[in-house]
Motif scaffolding. Structure first.
Motif, PDB file in Angstrom:
ATOM      1  N   UNK A 123     -34.525  11.460 -90.625  1.00 14.37           N
ATOM      2  CA  UNK A 123     -34.132  12.803 -90.170  1.00 14.37           C
ATOM      3  C   UNK A 123     -33.432  13.616 -91.244  1.00 14.37           C
ATOM      4  N   UNK A 124     -32.511  12.985 -91.994  1.00 10.94           N
ATOM      5  CA  UNK A 124     -31.730  13.767 -92.957  1.00 10.94           C
ATOM      6  C   UNK A 124     -31.891  13.299 -94.399  1.00 10.94           C
ATOM      7  N   UNK A 125     -32.539  12.170 -94.650  1.00 11.27           N
ATOM      8  CA  UNK A 125     -32.830  11.725 -96.000  1.00 11.27           C
ATOM      9  C   UNK A 125     -31.727  10.976 -96.716  1.00 11.27           C
ATOM     10  N   UNK A 126     -30.567  10.777 -96.081  1.00 15.85           N
ATOM     11  CA  UNK A 126     -29.498  10.021 -96.738  1.00 15.85           C
ATOM     12  C   UNK A 126     -29.731   8.529 -96.521  1.00 15.85           C
ATOM     13  N   UNK A 127     -29.110   7.664 -97.334  1.00 13.47           N
ATOM     14  CA  UNK A 127     -29.309   6.224 -97.160  1.00 13.47           C
ATOM     15  C   UNK A 127     -28.781   5.741 -95.812  1.00 13.47           C
ATOM     16  N   UNK A 128     -29.498   4.811 -95.232  1.00 14.84           N
ATOM     17  CA  UNK A 128     -29.098   4.217 -93.959  1.00 14.84           C
ATOM     18  C   UNK A 128     -29.013   2.704 -94.143  1.00 14.84           C
ATOM     19  N   UNK A 129     -28.065   2.087 -93.456  1.00 12.52           N
ATOM     20  CA  UNK A 129     -27.882   0.638 -93.541  1.00 12.52           C
ATOM     21  C   UNK A 129     -27.990  -0.008 -92.173  1.00 12.52           C
ATOM     22  N   UNK A 130     -27.957  -1.328 -92.164  1.00 10.35           N
ATOM     23  CA  UNK A 130     -28.115  -2.054 -90.896  1.00 10.35           C
ATOM     24  C   UNK A 130     -26.850  -2.105 -90.065  1.00 10.35           C
TER      25      UNK A 130
ATOM     26  N   UNK B 174     -36.521  -3.150 -87.168  1.00 11.10           N
ATOM     27  CA  UNK B 174     -35.164  -3.258 -87.705  1.00 11.10           C
ATOM     28  C   UNK B 174     -34.507  -1.891 -87.578  1.00 11.10           C
ATOM     29  N   UNK B 175     -33.284  -1.862 -87.079  1.00 14.90           N
ATOM     30  CA  UNK B 175     -32.560  -0.600 -86.929  1.00 14.90           C
ATOM     31  C   UNK B 175     -31.673  -0.342 -88.137  1.00 14.90           C
ATOM     32  N   UNK B 176     -31.700   0.913 -88.595  1.00 17.70           N
ATOM     33  CA  UNK B 176     -30.861   1.382 -89.698  1.00 17.70           C
ATOM     34  C   UNK B 176     -30.119   2.627 -89.229  1.00 17.70           C
ATOM     35  N   UNK B 177     -28.841   2.762 -89.628  1.00 23.38           N
ATOM     36  CA  UNK B 177     -28.043   3.935 -89.264  1.00 23.38           C
ATOM     37  C   UNK B 177     -27.522   4.603 -90.519  1.00 23.38           C
TER      38      UNK B 177
ATOM     39  N   UNK C 129     -41.820 -10.770 -93.718  1.00 25.42           N
ATOM     40  CA  UNK C 129     -41.318  -9.953 -94.833  1.00 25.42           C
ATOM     41  C   UNK C 129     -39.810  -9.765 -94.718  1.00 25.42           C
ATOM     42  N   UNK C 130     -39.170  -9.657 -95.874  1.00 23.41           N
ATOM     43  CA  UNK C 130     -37.730  -9.383 -95.899  1.00 23.41           C
ATOM     44  C   UNK C 130     -37.510  -7.882 -95.753  1.00 23.41           C
ATOM     45  N   UNK C 131     -36.680  -7.499 -94.805  1.00 16.60           N
ATOM     46  CA  UNK C 131     -36.354  -6.081 -94.616  1.00 16.60           C
ATOM     47  C   UNK C 131     -35.341  -5.666 -95.677  1.00 16.60           C
ATOM     48  N   UNK C 132     -35.480  -4.468 -96.258  1.00 19.61           N
ATOM     49  CA  UNK C 132     -34.515  -4.030 -97.271  1.00 19.61           C
ATOM     50  C   UNK C 132     -33.134  -3.798 -96.668  1.00 19.61           C
ATOM     51  N   UNK C 133     -32.110  -3.855 -97.534  1.00 17.40           N
ATOM     52  CA  UNK C 133     -30.736  -3.647 -97.062  1.00 17.40           C
ATOM     53  C   UNK C 133     -30.506  -2.202 -96.679  1.00 17.40           C
ATOM     54  N   UNK C 134     -31.156  -1.270 -97.396  1.00 21.47           N
ATOM     55  CA  UNK C 134     -31.015   0.158 -97.097  1.00 21.47           C
ATOM     56  C   UNK C 134     -32.384   0.763 -96.857  1.00 21.47           C
TER      57      UNK C 134
ATOM     58  N   UNK D 163     -35.913   3.267 -87.099  1.00 18.74           N
ATOM     59  CA  UNK D 163     -36.382   1.950 -86.664  1.00 18.74           C
ATOM     60  C   UNK D 163     -37.761   1.650 -87.243  1.00 18.74           C
ATOM     61  N   UNK D 164     -37.842   1.349 -88.535  1.00 21.03           N
ATOM     62  CA  UNK D 164     -39.134   0.975 -89.107  1.00 21.03           C
ATOM     63  C   UNK D 164     -39.521  -0.441 -88.687  1.00 21.03           C
ATOM     64  N   UNK D 165     -40.828  -0.697 -88.672  1.00 23.43           N
ATOM     65  CA  UNK D 165     -41.345  -2.019 -88.322  1.00 23.43           C
ATOM     66  C   UNK D 165     -41.781  -2.738 -89.585  1.00 23.43           C
ATOM     67  N   UNK D 166     -41.461  -4.018 -89.672  1.00 26.25           N
ATOM     68  CA  UNK D 166     -41.819  -4.851 -90.811  1.00 26.25           C
ATOM     69  C   UNK D 166     -42.548  -6.083 -90.302  1.00 26.25           C
ATOM     70  N   UNK D 167     -43.370  -6.668 -91.160  1.00 28.03           N
ATOM     71  CA  UNK D 167     -44.013  -7.930 -90.817  1.00 28.03           C
ATOM     72  C   UNK D 167     -42.920  -8.981 -90.612  1.00 28.03           C
ATOM     73  N   UNK D 168     -43.155  -9.902 -89.691  1.00 29.02           N
ATOM     74  CA  UNK D 168     -42.123 -10.891 -89.376  1.00 29.02           C
ATOM     75  C   UNK D 168     -41.797 -11.782 -90.563  1.00 29.02           C
TER      76      UNK D 168
END
Length: 113
Positions: free
Chosen positions: A59-66, A31-34, A49-54, A42-47
């Motif tokens: 790299x910088x530690x701020x919240x990333x979304x889809x 799942x890609x997060x920006x 499992x529900x991926x979190x919204x954030x 781009x963390x990987x999750x089990x198919x």
């Protein structure tokens, strides 16, 4: 080692390698997060499992979304406050002086003055 306590014939990282020895990996999806700085995580999750919204940007530690075009805003972190700073927020200078005078009076009464 002279006393025979060394583990011989092994090295760091030695041992069984590969799926045959460890078992089969669970199916995954990436799942890609920006983040607001434009970094992609781009963390990987089990198919199943529900991926979190954030997700925290790696790299910088701020919240990333889809949503690449609308990333979440960086959270505002409050600086460290001492206990005294919190007390000053709750009490005015006059209230503090009154409380101090009461405490000093009680101490003097206990001491018999």
């Amino acid at each position: 080692m002279a006393d025979g306590q060394a583990i011989r014939g092994s090295k760091v990282g030695s041992g069984p390698a590969g799926e045959a020895e460890r078992g089969e990996s669970a199916p995954r999806r990436v799942v890609s997060y920006w983040c607001a700085n434009g970094h992609e995580s781009t963390p990987a999750f089990a198919t199943d499992a529900d991926a979190p919204r954030e997700w925290e940007c790696q790299r910088c530690g701020v919240p990333a979304g889809r949503d690449r075009d609308n990333p979440p805003e960086a959270r505002r972190t409050e600086p460290y406050k001492s206990h005294f700073a919190y007390v000053q927020e709750r009490r005015s200078e006059e209230e503090g002086q009154a409380i101090l005078a009461e405490a000093l009076e009680r101490i003097q009464e206990r001491r018999g003055r």
